[in-house]
Design a protein around this motif. Sequence first.
Motif, PDB file in Angstrom:
ATOM      1  N   SER A 133       7.909  11.109   4.143  1.00  0.00           N
ATOM      2  CA  SER A 133       8.603  10.362   3.087  1.00  0.00           C
ATOM      3  C   SER A 133       7.676   9.339   2.436  1.00  0.00           C
ATOM      4  O   SER A 133       6.858   8.714   3.124  1.00  0.00           O
ATOM      5  CB  SER A 133       9.822   9.627   3.666  1.00  0.00           C
ATOM      6  OG  SER A 133      10.734  10.548   4.227  1.00  0.00           O
ATOM      7  N   PRO A 134       7.795   9.144   1.125  1.00  0.00           N
ATOM      8  CA  PRO A 134       7.014   8.093   0.456  1.00  0.00           C
ATOM      9  C   PRO A 134       7.356   6.733   1.048  1.00  0.00           C
ATOM     10  O   PRO A 134       8.516   6.460   1.381  1.00  0.00           O
ATOM     11  CB  PRO A 134       7.454   8.185  -1.005  1.00  0.00           C
ATOM     12  CG  PRO A 134       8.069   9.535  -1.147  1.00  0.00           C
ATOM     13  CD  PRO A 134       8.679   9.866   0.183  1.00  0.00           C
ATOM     14  N   ALA A 135       6.347   5.879   1.177  1.00  0.00           N
ATOM     15  CA  ALA A 135       6.566   4.573   1.791  1.00  0.00           C
ATOM     16  C   ALA A 135       5.587   3.559   1.222  1.00  0.00           C
ATOM     17  O   ALA A 135       4.565   3.919   0.642  1.00  0.00           O
ATOM     18  CB  ALA A 135       6.395   4.668   3.314  1.00  0.00           C
ATOM     19  N   GLU A 136       5.941   2.295   1.374  1.00  0.00           N
ATOM     20  CA  GLU A 136       5.012   1.206   1.125  1.00  0.00           C
ATOM     21  C   GLU A 136       4.755   0.513   2.458  1.00  0.00           C
ATOM     22  O   GLU A 136       5.698   0.125   3.153  1.00  0.00           O
ATOM     23  CB  GLU A 136       5.570   0.211   0.109  1.00  0.00           C
ATOM     24  CG  GLU A 136       5.509   0.697  -1.330  1.00  0.00           C
ATOM     25  CD  GLU A 136       5.787  -0.401  -2.344  1.00  0.00           C
ATOM     26  OE1 GLU A 136       6.313  -1.461  -1.944  1.00  0.00           O
ATOM     27  OE2 GLU A 136       5.482  -0.200  -3.534  1.00  0.00           O
ATOM     28  N   VAL A 137       3.480   0.383   2.808  1.00  0.00           N
ATOM     29  CA  VAL A 137       3.114  -0.258   4.065  1.00  0.00           C
ATOM     30  C   VAL A 137       2.334  -1.530   3.751  1.00  0.00           C
ATOM     31  O   VAL A 137       1.685  -1.634   2.703  1.00  0.00           O
ATOM     32  CB  VAL A 137       2.284   0.700   4.951  1.00  0.00           C
ATOM     33  CG1 VAL A 137       3.125   1.895   5.354  1.00  0.00           C
ATOM     34  CG2 VAL A 137       1.025   1.167   4.233  1.00  0.00           C
ATOM     35  N   PRO A 138       2.386  -2.530   4.628  1.00  0.00           N
ATOM     36  CA  PRO A 138       1.739  -3.809   4.335  1.00  0.00           C
ATOM     37  C   PRO A 138       0.221  -3.728   4.447  1.00  0.00           C
ATOM     38  O   PRO A 138      -0.307  -2.973   5.276  1.00  0.00           O
ATOM     39  CB  PRO A 138       2.320  -4.752   5.393  1.00  0.00           C
ATOM     40  CG  PRO A 138       2.733  -3.855   6.511  1.00  0.00           C
ATOM     41  CD  PRO A 138       3.169  -2.571   5.879  1.00  0.00           C
TER      42      PRO A 138
ATOM     43  N   SER B 284      -4.484  -1.747  -0.623  1.00  0.00           N
ATOM     44  CA  SER B 284      -3.729  -1.181  -1.727  1.00  0.00           C
ATOM     45  C   SER B 284      -4.617  -0.429  -2.716  1.00  0.00           C
ATOM     46  O   SER B 284      -5.751  -0.825  -2.972  1.00  0.00           O
ATOM     47  CB  SER B 284      -2.983  -2.301  -2.466  1.00  0.00           C
ATOM     48  OG  SER B 284      -2.300  -1.808  -3.591  1.00  0.00           O
ATOM     49  N   GLY B 285      -4.067   0.636  -3.288  1.00  0.00           N
ATOM     50  CA  GLY B 285      -4.654   1.257  -4.471  1.00  0.00           C
ATOM     51  C   GLY B 285      -5.586   2.414  -4.248  1.00  0.00           C
ATOM     52  O   GLY B 285      -5.933   3.119  -5.196  1.00  0.00           O
ATOM     53  N   GLY B 286      -6.031   2.673  -3.035  1.00  0.00           N
ATOM     54  CA  GLY B 286      -7.067   3.666  -2.816  1.00  0.00           C
ATOM     55  C   GLY B 286      -6.627   5.109  -2.945  1.00  0.00           C
ATOM     56  O   GLY B 286      -7.462   5.999  -3.077  1.00  0.00           O
TER      57      GLY B 286
ATOM     58  N   CYS C 246       0.839  -1.195   0.000  1.00  0.00           N
ATOM     59  CA  CYS C 246       0.000   0.000   0.000  1.00  0.00           C
ATOM     60  C   CYS C 246       0.876   1.248   0.000  1.00  0.00           C
ATOM     61  O   CYS C 246       1.751   1.398   0.863  1.00  0.00           O
ATOM     62  CB  CYS C 246      -0.901   0.009   1.241  1.00  0.00           C
ATOM     63  SG  CYS C 246      -1.761  -1.554   1.533  1.00  0.00           S
ATOM     64  N   GLU C 247       0.648   2.134  -0.944  1.00  0.00           N
ATOM     65  CA  GLU C 247       1.382   3.391  -0.983  1.00  0.00           C
ATOM     66  C   GLU C 247       0.930   4.300   0.157  1.00  0.00           C
ATOM     67  O   GLU C 247      -0.233   4.308   0.537  1.00  0.00           O
ATOM     68  CB  GLU C 247       1.165   4.087  -2.321  1.00  0.00           C
ATOM     69  CG  GLU C 247       1.771   3.355  -3.511  1.00  0.00           C
ATOM     70  CD  GLU C 247       1.578   4.114  -4.806  1.00  0.00           C
ATOM     71  OE1 GLU C 247       2.552   4.248  -5.556  1.00  0.00           O
ATOM     72  OE2 GLU C 247       0.449   4.569  -5.060  1.00  0.00           O
TER      73      GLU C 247
END
Length: 371
Positions: free
Chosen positions: A186-191, A212-214, A179-180
């Motif tokens: 800072s930009p991150a990806e989270v589970p 994800s994606g919202g 999930c963005e």
Amino acid sequence: MKQIVVIGAGKVGSTIADMLALTGDYDVTVVDMGEAQIAALQVCARVKTAVIDVRDEQALAALLDGKYAVLSAAPYQLTVAIAQAAASAGVHYFDLTEDVASTRAVKALAAGSANAFMPQCGLAPGFISIVAHDMAKGFDTLDAINLRVGALPRYPNNALGYNLTWSTDGMINECCEPCEAIVNGSPAEVPPLQEIEQIIVDGVTYEAFNTSGGLGTLCETYGGRVQNLNYRTIRYPGHAAAMKLLLQDLKLRDRRDLLKEILETAIPATLQDVIVIYVTVTGHKAGRLIQETYTRQIFGGRIGTLHRSAIQITTAAGICAALDLQAQGVLPKSGFVRQEDVALSAFLGNRFGQVYADLPPALGPSVTAAA
């Protein structure tokens, strides 16, 4: 009259076709790969149909030739193929995908195009981004933008607290993919399925968790401008734990076709649903720390002669409004178009966007919808 092709003869594709055709301003053809799906299509008599393998870019591009636009309501796995056909045919392109990788591919196709490519035109991503962007513009500095959306059964009676209200593939995908977000600037990806929180809307308690994606393109738009930005799906309490059991403990995230079969065999669909929208923006105005909240609940209603669910109506209204605003010259006519390019006032003032303004869509005397 503008000629439109809608890809996908499912619940949302049929609603899109009806909404557009009932205005009398659009000549609509619904396309699907399956003859059975086309045969089962329930739409008004004005809608045309065609059976085509949409994975065949040349065949689809030939069908699109001379049309004004193509609207994809197909599974996310077909997004890139449909966008490529739109590019080959030189038509405007709109979709409903939540898949991040597919959207990046659409954006690449849009670079330098003479036609508009506007992905993620549904509810979330889609309307939710329009709302958040409109709210954020009123702040001097931004601390947090939190987007929460749920498509929920009104009368849940199983351990998931859930009924199938939209795409099973989409629901599984959003619970599996990273999930963005923006975390501490800072930009991150989270589970997915993590950071569970409790929210209360009109006295009802829900849980919300990462999916994800919202966010659509909001991370790019607000990079360097906000400390924290995230999207979470709203469900009834206990849903996230049940999905973790299925996807992680039983490892069905690696067997998505099997999980889809299980869910569609065991979990009934429902037209008795409710859309819950909950957006908060926190930041400073005139030196004071302020939080503003936007909430909305939307229910199903009648489009033409058929009752449509809340998720059908809201999703279809989003992409129909995007098409309508583009056709009216309100939105860019070429290149990549973001949801943030749509003014909230223009969206809510649109005949399709009125669904979100607690008004029935103004599509003609035979159309009503409850909001």
